[in-house]
Design an enzyme around this catalytic site. Structure first.
Site, mmCIF file in Angstrom:
data_model
loop_
_atom_site.group_PDB
_atom_site.id
_atom_site.type_symbol
_atom_site.label_atom_id
_atom_site.label_comp_id
_atom_site.label_asym_id
_atom_site.label_seq_id
_atom_site.Cartn_x
_atom_site.Cartn_y
_atom_site.Cartn_z
ATOM 1 N N ARG A 1 2.013 -8.452 0.866
ATOM 2 C CA ARG A 1 1.106 -7.660 1.809
ATOM 3 C C ARG A 1 1.735 -7.971 3.105
ATOM 4 N NH1 ARG A 1 -4.571 -6.716 3.354
ATOM 5 N NH2 ARG A 1 -5.053 -7.692 5.193
ATOM 6 N N GLU B 1 0.847 -1.320 -0.129
ATOM 7 C CA GLU B 1 -0.131 0.052 0.047
ATOM 8 C C GLU B 1 0.849 1.290 0.029
ATOM 9 O OE1 GLU B 1 -2.767 -0.950 3.295
ATOM 10 O OE2 GLU B 1 -3.291 -2.798 2.366
HETATM 11 O O1 0X9 Z 1 -8.065 -6.059 5.910
HETATM 12 C C1 0X9 Z 1 -7.541 -5.077 6.485
HETATM 13 O O2 0X9 Z 1 -6.540 -5.185 7.348
HETATM 14 C C2 0X9 Z 1 -7.785 -3.406 6.181
HETATM 15 N N1 0X9 Z 1 -8.084 -3.380 4.632
HETATM 16 S S1 0X9 Z 1 -6.719 -3.637 3.639
HETATM 17 O O3 0X9 Z 1 -7.312 -3.734 2.440
HETATM 18 N N2 0X9 Z 1 -5.963 -2.536 3.565
HETATM 19 O O4 0X9 Z 1 -6.027 -4.809 3.913
HETATM 20 C C3 0X9 Z 1 -9.052 -3.106 6.913
HETATM 21 C C4 0X9 Z 1 -8.839 -2.930 8.460
HETATM 22 C C5 0X9 Z 1 -10.064 -2.566 8.949
HETATM 23 N N3 0X9 Z 1 -9.747 -2.577 10.591
HETATM 24 C C6 0X9 Z 1 -10.282 -3.586 11.281
HETATM 25 N N4 0X9 Z 1 -10.907 -4.529 10.860
HETATM 26 N N5 0X9 Z 1 -10.222 -3.336 12.574
HETATM 27 ZN ZN ZN Z 2 -3.891 -2.464 4.242
#
Ligand code: 0X9
Ligand code: ZN
Ligand code: ZN
Length: 423
Positions: free
Chosen positions: A230, A177
Protein backbone atom coordinates in the site's frame (compact mmCIF):
# COMPACT_ATOMS: atom_id res chain seq x y z
CA UNK A 1 5.93 -30.13 16.55
CA UNK A 2 2.88 -28.24 15.48
CA UNK A 3 4.34 -24.93 16.67
CA UNK A 4 7.52 -25.61 14.72
CA UNK A 5 5.59 -26.10 11.49
CA UNK A 6 3.75 -22.83 12.00
CA UNK A 7 7.00 -20.90 12.50
CA UNK A 8 8.43 -22.34 9.29
CA UNK A 9 5.34 -21.51 7.32
CA UNK A 10 5.22 -17.86 8.31
CA UNK A 11 8.97 -17.54 7.77
CA UNK A 12 8.55 -18.76 4.23
CA UNK A 13 6.09 -15.99 3.56
CA UNK A 14 8.37 -13.38 5.07
CA UNK A 15 11.58 -14.56 3.40
CA UNK A 16 9.98 -14.16 0.02
CA UNK A 17 9.85 -10.40 0.62
CA UNK A 18 13.60 -10.00 0.49
CA UNK A 19 14.31 -12.19 -2.51
CA UNK A 20 13.42 -11.90 -6.16
CA UNK A 21 10.38 -14.11 -5.72
CA UNK A 22 6.94 -12.79 -5.07
CA UNK A 23 5.16 -12.76 -1.75
CA UNK A 24 2.52 -15.46 -1.84
CA UNK A 25 -0.89 -15.41 -0.21
CA UNK A 26 -1.82 -19.07 -0.47
CA UNK A 27 -4.98 -19.75 1.50
CA UNK A 28 -4.97 -16.29 3.00
CA UNK A 29 -8.58 -15.36 3.60
CA UNK A 30 -10.46 -12.11 3.88
CA UNK A 31 -13.19 -12.00 6.49
CA UNK A 32 -15.95 -9.52 6.93
CA UNK A 33 -16.63 -9.02 10.63
CA UNK A 34 -19.59 -7.08 11.95
CA UNK A 35 -18.51 -5.66 15.27
CA UNK A 36 -20.92 -4.57 17.97
CA UNK A 37 -18.95 -1.57 19.13
CA UNK A 38 -16.30 0.85 17.98
CA UNK A 39 -13.99 -0.69 20.63
CA UNK A 40 -14.26 -4.09 18.98
CA UNK A 41 -13.66 -2.51 15.59
CA UNK A 42 -10.54 -0.81 16.98
CA UNK A 43 -9.30 -4.07 18.53
CA UNK A 44 -9.41 -5.84 15.19
CA UNK A 45 -7.80 -2.88 13.45
CA UNK A 46 -5.00 -3.04 16.02
CA UNK A 47 -4.51 -6.76 15.47
CA UNK A 48 -4.09 -5.98 11.78
CA UNK A 49 -1.51 -3.28 12.43
CA UNK A 50 0.55 -5.31 14.90
CA UNK A 51 1.27 -8.36 12.83
CA UNK A 52 2.36 -9.33 9.36
CA UNK A 53 -0.18 -12.14 9.49
CA UNK A 54 -3.14 -9.79 9.38
CA UNK A 55 -3.84 -6.94 6.99
CA UNK A 56 -6.70 -4.50 7.11
CA UNK A 57 -8.57 -4.24 3.81
CA UNK A 58 -11.44 -2.04 4.92
CA UNK A 59 -12.99 -0.57 8.02
CA UNK A 60 -16.05 1.58 8.52
CA UNK A 61 -19.45 1.63 10.18
CA UNK A 62 -18.37 -1.11 12.62
CA UNK A 63 -17.63 -3.43 9.70
CA UNK A 64 -14.07 -4.66 9.27
CA UNK A 65 -12.54 -6.58 6.35
CA UNK A 66 -9.36 -8.29 7.43
CA UNK A 67 -6.94 -10.51 5.49
CA UNK A 68 -5.65 -13.39 7.59
CA UNK A 69 -2.75 -15.80 7.32
CA UNK A 70 -4.43 -19.23 7.69
CA UNK A 71 -1.78 -20.21 10.26
CA UNK A 72 -2.86 -17.37 12.55
CA UNK A 73 -6.58 -17.54 12.04
CA UNK A 74 -7.06 -18.92 15.54
CA UNK A 75 -5.88 -15.64 17.11
CA UNK A 76 -8.71 -13.81 15.41
CA UNK A 77 -11.25 -16.55 16.05
CA UNK A 78 -10.51 -16.57 19.77
CA UNK A 79 -11.57 -12.95 19.86
CA UNK A 80 -14.58 -13.09 17.54
CA UNK A 81 -15.93 -16.20 19.28
CA UNK A 82 -15.66 -14.69 22.73
CA UNK A 83 -17.87 -11.80 21.61
CA UNK A 84 -20.01 -13.91 19.25
CA UNK A 85 -19.11 -11.71 16.31
CA UNK A 86 -20.24 -13.18 13.01
CA UNK A 87 -17.43 -13.73 10.49
CA UNK A 88 -18.18 -14.05 6.82
CA UNK A 89 -15.60 -15.27 4.31
CA UNK A 90 -15.29 -12.66 1.54
CA UNK A 91 -12.21 -14.16 -0.15
CA UNK A 92 -11.31 -17.78 0.54
CA UNK A 93 -7.89 -17.74 -1.11
CA UNK A 94 -6.21 -14.42 -1.89
CA UNK A 95 -3.51 -16.12 -3.96
CA UNK A 96 -6.14 -17.57 -6.33
CA UNK A 97 -7.48 -14.09 -6.92
CA UNK A 98 -3.99 -12.79 -7.63
CA UNK A 99 -3.37 -15.68 -10.05
CA UNK A 100 -6.74 -15.15 -11.70
CA UNK A 101 -6.00 -11.47 -12.14
CA UNK A 102 -3.07 -12.39 -14.38
CA UNK A 103 -5.04 -14.91 -16.45
CA UNK A 104 -6.01 -12.40 -19.14
CA UNK A 105 -2.37 -11.54 -19.77
CA UNK A 106 -0.93 -13.97 -22.30
CA UNK A 107 -3.66 -13.52 -24.90
CA UNK A 108 -2.69 -10.06 -26.06
CA UNK A 109 0.67 -9.38 -24.47
CA UNK A 110 2.19 -7.98 -27.64
CA UNK A 111 -0.85 -6.08 -28.81
CA UNK A 112 -1.58 -2.52 -27.85
CA UNK A 113 -2.64 -1.09 -24.49
CA UNK A 114 -6.20 -1.73 -23.42
CA UNK A 115 -8.56 -2.25 -20.51
CA UNK A 116 -9.05 -5.99 -20.33
CA UNK A 117 -6.02 -6.53 -18.13
CA UNK A 118 -3.76 -4.61 -15.76
CA UNK A 119 -0.40 -3.26 -16.92
CA UNK A 120 2.93 -2.52 -15.27
CA UNK A 121 4.24 1.03 -15.00
CA UNK A 122 6.34 0.80 -18.18
CA UNK A 123 3.24 0.05 -20.26
CA UNK A 124 1.32 2.92 -18.67
CA UNK A 125 4.20 5.25 -19.51
CA UNK A 126 4.27 3.97 -23.09
CA UNK A 127 0.52 4.61 -23.28
CA UNK A 128 1.05 8.21 -22.15
CA UNK A 129 3.81 8.70 -24.71
CA UNK A 130 1.58 7.31 -27.41
CA UNK A 131 -1.27 9.65 -26.45
CA UNK A 132 1.07 12.65 -26.39
CA UNK A 133 2.30 11.79 -29.90
CA UNK A 134 -1.20 11.21 -31.28
CA UNK A 135 -2.81 14.35 -29.82
CA UNK A 136 -0.04 16.95 -29.68
CA UNK A 137 -2.31 19.98 -30.02
CA UNK A 138 -4.54 19.24 -27.01
CA UNK A 139 -2.28 17.25 -24.68
CA UNK A 140 0.90 18.09 -22.86
CA UNK A 141 3.13 16.13 -20.53
CA UNK A 142 3.21 17.08 -16.87
CA UNK A 143 6.41 16.42 -14.99
CA UNK A 144 5.27 16.03 -11.39
CA UNK A 145 8.67 15.07 -10.04
CA UNK A 146 10.75 12.09 -9.01
CA UNK A 147 10.00 9.28 -6.55
CA UNK A 148 12.25 8.08 -3.74
CA UNK A 149 13.63 5.29 -5.97
CA UNK A 150 14.19 7.71 -8.82
CA UNK A 151 11.20 7.02 -11.04
CA UNK A 152 9.51 9.83 -12.91
CA UNK A 153 6.02 10.71 -11.78
CA UNK A 154 4.15 11.59 -14.91
CA UNK A 155 0.89 13.27 -15.67
CA UNK A 156 -0.97 14.55 -18.66
CA UNK A 157 -2.87 17.77 -19.26
CA UNK A 158 -5.76 17.80 -21.70
CA UNK A 159 -6.84 21.25 -22.79
CA UNK A 160 -8.87 22.11 -25.85
CA UNK A 161 -8.99 25.84 -25.21
CA UNK A 162 -7.96 28.69 -22.91
CA UNK A 163 -9.90 29.62 -19.80
CA UNK A 164 -11.53 26.31 -18.95
CA UNK A 165 -12.26 25.35 -15.34
CA UNK A 166 -9.77 22.76 -14.14
CA UNK A 167 -10.20 19.22 -12.83
CA UNK A 168 -7.28 17.45 -11.18
CA UNK A 169 -7.15 13.68 -10.76
CA UNK A 170 -4.69 11.99 -8.44
CA UNK A 171 -4.68 8.22 -8.88
CA UNK A 172 -2.94 5.15 -7.47
CA UNK A 173 -1.47 6.93 -4.45
CA UNK A 174 -2.07 3.58 -2.76
CA UNK A 175 0.03 1.03 -4.59
CA UNK A 176 -2.31 -1.96 -4.56
CA UNK A 177 -5.37 -0.09 -5.82
CA UNK A 178 -4.78 -1.04 -9.46
CA UNK A 179 -8.28 -0.27 -10.70
CA UNK A 180 -7.53 3.44 -10.12
CA UNK A 181 -4.78 3.75 -12.75
CA UNK A 182 -6.66 1.50 -15.16
CA UNK A 183 -9.59 3.93 -14.84
CA UNK A 184 -7.37 7.00 -15.17
CA UNK A 185 -5.81 5.79 -18.43
CA UNK A 186 -9.24 4.82 -19.78
CA UNK A 187 -10.53 8.29 -18.92
CA UNK A 188 -7.63 9.94 -20.74
CA UNK A 189 -8.34 7.85 -23.82
CA UNK A 190 -12.06 8.46 -23.65
CA UNK A 191 -11.73 12.23 -23.28
CA UNK A 192 -9.66 12.26 -26.47
CA UNK A 193 -11.53 9.73 -28.59
CA UNK A 194 -15.19 9.62 -27.58
CA UNK A 195 -17.72 10.91 -30.08
CA UNK A 196 -20.51 11.07 -27.50
CA UNK A 197 -21.74 14.65 -27.35
CA UNK A 198 -21.79 14.82 -23.55
CA UNK A 199 -18.30 13.41 -23.26
CA UNK A 200 -17.03 15.83 -25.92
CA UNK A 201 -18.45 18.70 -23.87
CA UNK A 202 -16.83 17.31 -20.73
CA UNK A 203 -13.51 16.95 -22.52
CA UNK A 204 -13.41 20.22 -24.41
CA UNK A 205 -14.88 22.64 -21.87
CA UNK A 206 -12.71 21.59 -18.93
CA UNK A 207 -8.97 21.35 -18.46
CA UNK A 208 -7.92 17.94 -17.21
CA UNK A 209 -4.82 17.24 -15.18
CA UNK A 210 -4.44 13.51 -14.67
CA UNK A 211 -1.73 11.61 -12.80
CA UNK A 212 -2.48 7.91 -13.39
CA UNK A 213 0.13 6.55 -10.97
CA UNK A 214 1.35 8.81 -8.18
CA UNK A 215 2.96 6.15 -5.97
CA UNK A 216 5.21 4.84 -8.73
CA UNK A 217 7.63 2.97 -6.45
CA UNK A 218 4.88 1.24 -4.55
CA UNK A 219 3.05 0.40 -7.77
CA UNK A 220 6.19 -1.13 -9.31
CA UNK A 221 6.64 -3.12 -6.10
CA UNK A 222 3.09 -4.52 -6.32
CA UNK A 223 3.98 -5.88 -9.76
CA UNK A 224 7.42 -7.29 -8.92
CA UNK A 225 7.13 -8.41 -5.32
CA UNK A 226 4.05 -7.90 -3.20
CA UNK A 227 0.60 -7.43 -4.76
CA UNK A 228 -0.80 -6.19 -1.46
CA UNK A 229 1.69 -3.33 -0.88
CA UNK A 230 0.00 0.00 0.00
CA UNK A 231 2.64 2.50 1.09
CA UNK A 232 5.60 4.30 -0.46
CA UNK A 233 9.02 2.60 -0.55
CA UNK A 234 11.19 5.08 1.32
CA UNK A 235 13.05 3.50 4.24
CA UNK A 236 12.37 4.92 7.68
CA UNK A 237 15.24 5.96 9.95
CA UNK A 238 15.55 3.64 12.93
CA UNK A 239 13.02 1.11 11.65
CA UNK A 240 13.15 -2.05 9.59
CA UNK A 241 9.74 -1.24 8.14
CA UNK A 242 9.54 0.52 4.83
CA UNK A 243 7.38 3.32 3.52
CA UNK A 244 4.67 5.66 4.73
CA UNK A 245 1.02 5.95 3.88
CA UNK A 246 1.15 8.76 1.33
CA UNK A 247 -2.50 9.54 2.01
CA UNK A 248 -1.56 10.48 5.58
CA UNK A 249 1.45 12.55 4.58
CA UNK A 250 -0.08 15.80 3.29
CA UNK A 251 0.57 18.91 5.31
CA UNK A 252 -2.93 19.54 6.57
CA UNK A 253 -3.78 18.78 10.20
CA UNK A 254 -1.08 16.12 9.93
CA UNK A 255 -1.35 13.38 12.59
CA UNK A 256 -4.25 15.12 14.34
CA UNK A 257 -7.07 13.34 16.16
CA UNK A 258 -5.63 9.85 15.76
CA UNK A 259 -6.15 9.96 11.99
CA UNK A 260 -2.77 8.35 11.28
CA UNK A 261 -0.10 6.27 12.96
CA UNK A 262 3.36 7.22 14.23
CA UNK A 263 4.49 3.59 14.01
CA UNK A 264 6.55 3.04 10.82
CA UNK A 265 5.34 -0.56 10.65
CA UNK A 266 1.68 0.45 10.38
CA UNK A 267 -0.17 0.70 7.09
CA UNK A 268 -1.31 4.19 8.05
CA UNK A 269 2.12 5.47 9.13
CA UNK A 270 2.00 9.22 8.52
CA UNK A 271 5.70 9.60 7.64
CA UNK A 272 8.42 11.24 9.72
CA UNK A 273 6.95 14.70 9.02
CA UNK A 274 4.42 16.29 6.66
CA UNK A 275 5.57 15.85 3.05
CA UNK A 276 8.39 13.48 4.06
CA UNK A 277 7.43 11.37 1.03
CA UNK A 278 8.87 12.88 -2.17
CA UNK A 279 5.89 11.73 -4.26
CA UNK A 280 3.43 13.56 -2.02
CA UNK A 281 5.60 16.68 -1.87
CA UNK A 282 5.91 16.66 -5.67
CA UNK A 283 2.15 16.40 -6.17
CA UNK A 284 1.47 19.11 -3.60
CA UNK A 285 3.98 21.50 -5.20
CA UNK A 286 2.48 20.96 -8.63
CA UNK A 287 -1.11 21.41 -7.47
CA UNK A 288 -0.16 24.51 -5.49
CA UNK A 289 1.43 26.01 -8.60
CA UNK A 290 -1.86 25.76 -10.56
CA UNK A 291 -4.41 25.96 -7.75
CA UNK A 292 -6.06 29.09 -9.13
CA UNK A 293 -7.01 27.09 -12.20
CA UNK A 294 -8.46 24.14 -10.30
CA UNK A 295 -12.15 23.85 -9.44
CA UNK A 296 -12.31 20.14 -8.70
CA UNK A 297 -9.88 17.72 -7.06
CA UNK A 298 -10.50 13.98 -7.19
CA UNK A 299 -8.37 11.27 -5.60
CA UNK A 300 -9.03 7.81 -7.04
CA UNK A 301 -8.94 4.94 -4.52
CA UNK A 302 -10.41 1.50 -4.04
CA UNK A 303 -12.42 -0.09 -2.64
CA UNK A 304 -15.88 0.48 -1.01
CA UNK A 305 -17.96 2.36 -3.62
CA UNK A 306 -18.19 5.60 -1.72
CA UNK A 307 -17.53 9.29 -2.37
CA UNK A 308 -15.76 10.93 0.56
CA UNK A 309 -15.72 14.69 1.03
CA UNK A 310 -13.70 16.63 3.62
CA UNK A 311 -13.08 16.30 6.44
CA UNK A 312 -11.21 13.16 7.40
CA UNK A 313 -9.34 14.69 10.35
CA UNK A 314 -12.38 16.05 12.19
CA UNK A 315 -16.05 15.23 12.49
CA UNK A 316 -16.90 18.89 11.81
CA UNK A 317 -18.73 19.51 8.57
CA UNK A 318 -17.18 21.70 5.87
CA UNK A 319 -19.01 24.98 5.16
CA UNK A 320 -20.26 23.86 1.73
CA UNK A 321 -21.28 20.41 2.96
CA UNK A 322 -24.70 20.56 1.27
CA UNK A 323 -23.14 21.30 -2.12
CA UNK A 324 -20.56 18.56 -1.66
CA UNK A 325 -23.32 16.07 -0.91
CA UNK A 326 -25.37 17.30 -3.88
CA UNK A 327 -22.57 16.63 -6.38
CA UNK A 328 -21.80 13.30 -4.74
CA UNK A 329 -25.45 12.32 -4.96
CA UNK A 330 -25.49 13.25 -8.65
CA UNK A 331 -22.52 10.94 -9.22
CA UNK A 332 -24.04 8.08 -7.23
CA UNK A 333 -27.46 8.38 -8.89
CA UNK A 334 -25.92 8.37 -12.36
CA UNK A 335 -23.88 5.25 -11.60
CA UNK A 336 -26.86 3.43 -10.14
CA UNK A 337 -29.02 4.21 -13.16
CA UNK A 338 -26.73 2.14 -15.42
CA UNK A 339 -27.70 -1.50 -16.06
CA UNK A 340 -25.06 -2.74 -13.59
CA UNK A 341 -27.00 -1.04 -10.78
CA UNK A 342 -23.83 -0.42 -8.80
CA UNK A 343 -24.55 1.47 -5.59
CA UNK A 344 -22.24 4.24 -4.37
CA UNK A 345 -22.81 5.93 -1.04
CA UNK A 346 -21.38 9.29 0.06
CA UNK A 347 -20.55 11.38 3.08
CA UNK A 348 -17.61 13.03 4.75
CA UNK A 349 -14.47 10.91 5.10
CA UNK A 350 -14.67 10.85 8.89
CA UNK A 351 -18.40 10.23 8.93
CA UNK A 352 -18.76 7.69 6.15
CA UNK A 353 -15.48 5.85 6.70
CA UNK A 354 -13.04 6.64 9.50
CA UNK A 355 -10.79 9.37 10.85
CA UNK A 356 -7.84 9.94 8.56
CA UNK A 357 -5.62 13.01 8.64
CA UNK A 358 -3.18 14.33 6.05
CA UNK A 359 -5.15 13.02 3.06
CA UNK A 360 -5.22 14.58 -0.39
CA UNK A 361 -8.83 15.72 -0.34
CA UNK A 362 -8.53 17.55 2.98
CA UNK A 363 -5.28 19.22 1.92
CA UNK A 364 -6.70 20.33 -1.43
CA UNK A 365 -9.83 21.66 0.24
CA UNK A 366 -8.36 23.39 3.27
CA UNK A 367 -4.93 24.48 2.08
CA UNK A 368 -5.55 25.05 -1.64
CA UNK A 369 -9.16 26.25 -1.58
CA UNK A 370 -10.33 23.66 -4.07
CA UNK A 371 -13.86 23.50 -2.78
CA UNK A 372 -15.05 20.40 -4.59
CA UNK A 373 -12.59 17.89 -3.31
CA UNK A 374 -13.28 14.17 -3.04
CA UNK A 375 -11.78 10.80 -2.44
CA UNK A 376 -13.64 8.29 -4.59
CA UNK A 377 -13.43 4.68 -3.49
CA UNK A 378 -14.14 2.56 -6.57
CA UNK A 379 -15.53 -0.96 -6.99
CA UNK A 380 -16.18 -3.25 -5.32
CA UNK A 381 -17.52 -3.68 -1.76
CA UNK A 382 -15.21 -6.54 -0.84
CA UNK A 383 -16.03 -9.60 -2.92
CA UNK A 384 -12.71 -9.08 -4.71
CA UNK A 385 -11.53 -5.98 -2.88
CA UNK A 386 -8.22 -4.68 -4.23
CA UNK A 387 -7.97 -7.51 -6.74
CA UNK A 388 -10.86 -6.46 -8.94
CA UNK A 389 -11.01 -8.94 -11.85
CA UNK A 390 -9.93 -7.50 -15.22
CA UNK A 391 -13.34 -8.29 -16.68
CA UNK A 392 -14.78 -5.59 -14.44
CA UNK A 393 -12.42 -2.84 -15.61
CA UNK A 394 -14.53 -1.66 -18.56
CA UNK A 395 -17.92 -1.75 -16.80
CA UNK A 396 -16.32 0.11 -13.94
CA UNK A 397 -14.88 2.75 -16.30
CA UNK A 398 -18.26 3.21 -17.94
CA UNK A 399 -19.73 3.86 -14.50
CA UNK A 400 -17.02 6.34 -13.68
CA UNK A 401 -17.75 8.34 -16.82
CA UNK A 402 -21.48 8.41 -16.05
CA UNK A 403 -20.68 9.54 -12.52
CA UNK A 404 -18.26 12.23 -13.63
CA UNK A 405 -20.67 13.63 -16.23
CA UNK A 406 -23.39 14.04 -13.59
CA UNK A 407 -20.95 15.33 -10.97
CA UNK A 408 -19.56 18.03 -13.25
CA UNK A 409 -23.01 19.03 -14.48
CA UNK A 410 -24.20 19.50 -10.89
CA UNK A 411 -21.00 21.35 -10.00
CA UNK A 412 -21.65 23.75 -12.86
CA UNK A 413 -25.27 24.25 -11.80
CA UNK A 414 -24.11 25.12 -8.28
CA UNK A 415 -21.62 27.67 -9.60
CA UNK A 416 -18.40 25.79 -8.84
CA UNK A 417 -17.03 25.91 -12.36
CA UNK A 418 -16.88 29.64 -12.68
CA UNK A 419 -13.32 30.72 -12.86
CA UNK A 420 -12.59 31.41 -9.20
CA UNK A 421 -15.54 31.90 -6.98
CA UNK A 422 -15.65 33.03 -3.35
CA UNK A 423 -17.88 32.12 -0.45
O1 0X9 B 1 -7.64 5.38 4.15
C1 0X9 B 1 -7.53 5.99 3.08
O2 0X9 B 1 -6.53 6.64 2.79
C2 0X9 B 1 -8.68 5.95 2.09
N1 0X9 B 1 -9.21 4.62 2.03
S1 0X9 B 1 -8.32 3.39 1.37
O3 0X9 B 1 -9.02 2.14 1.60
N2 0X9 B 1 -8.25 3.58 -0.22
O4 0X9 B 1 -7.01 3.43 1.90
C3 0X9 B 1 -9.75 6.93 2.53
C4 0X9 B 1 -9.29 8.36 2.63
C5 0X9 B 1 -10.44 9.30 2.87
N3 0X9 B 1 -10.05 10.67 2.92
C6 0X9 B 1 -9.84 11.31 4.10
N4 0X9 B 1 -9.89 10.69 5.21
N5 0X9 B 1 -9.62 12.60 4.07
ZN1 ZN C 1 -6.58 4.11 -1.13
ZN1 ZN D 1 -5.27 21.39 12.89
Amino acid sequence: MKAFVIVLASLATLLAVGGASKVRYDNFKVFKIRTKSVEQQKWIEKLASDSKNFNLWHSGNKEVHIMVNPQKLINLQNYTRSYSLPMEVMVSNVQSLIDGEQSTRSADDTSSFGWTRYYPLSAIEAFLDDILTKYPSVTSAIDIGTSYEGRKIRGIKISYKEGNPGIFIESNIHAREWITSATATWLINELLTSTDEKVRNLAENHDWYIVPVLNVDGFAYTHTTDRMWRKTRQPVDGSDCIGADPNRNYDSHWMENGGASSNPCDETYAGSQPFSEPEVKALADYVASIKDRLNIMLAFHSYSQVLLSPYGWTADLPSNFDDLMAVAKAYADAVESLPYGTVYTYGTSSGAMYFASGATNDWAYSEQDILLSFTIEFRDTGRYGFILPPIQILPHCEETMAGLLAFVEKADELGYLNVKYTF
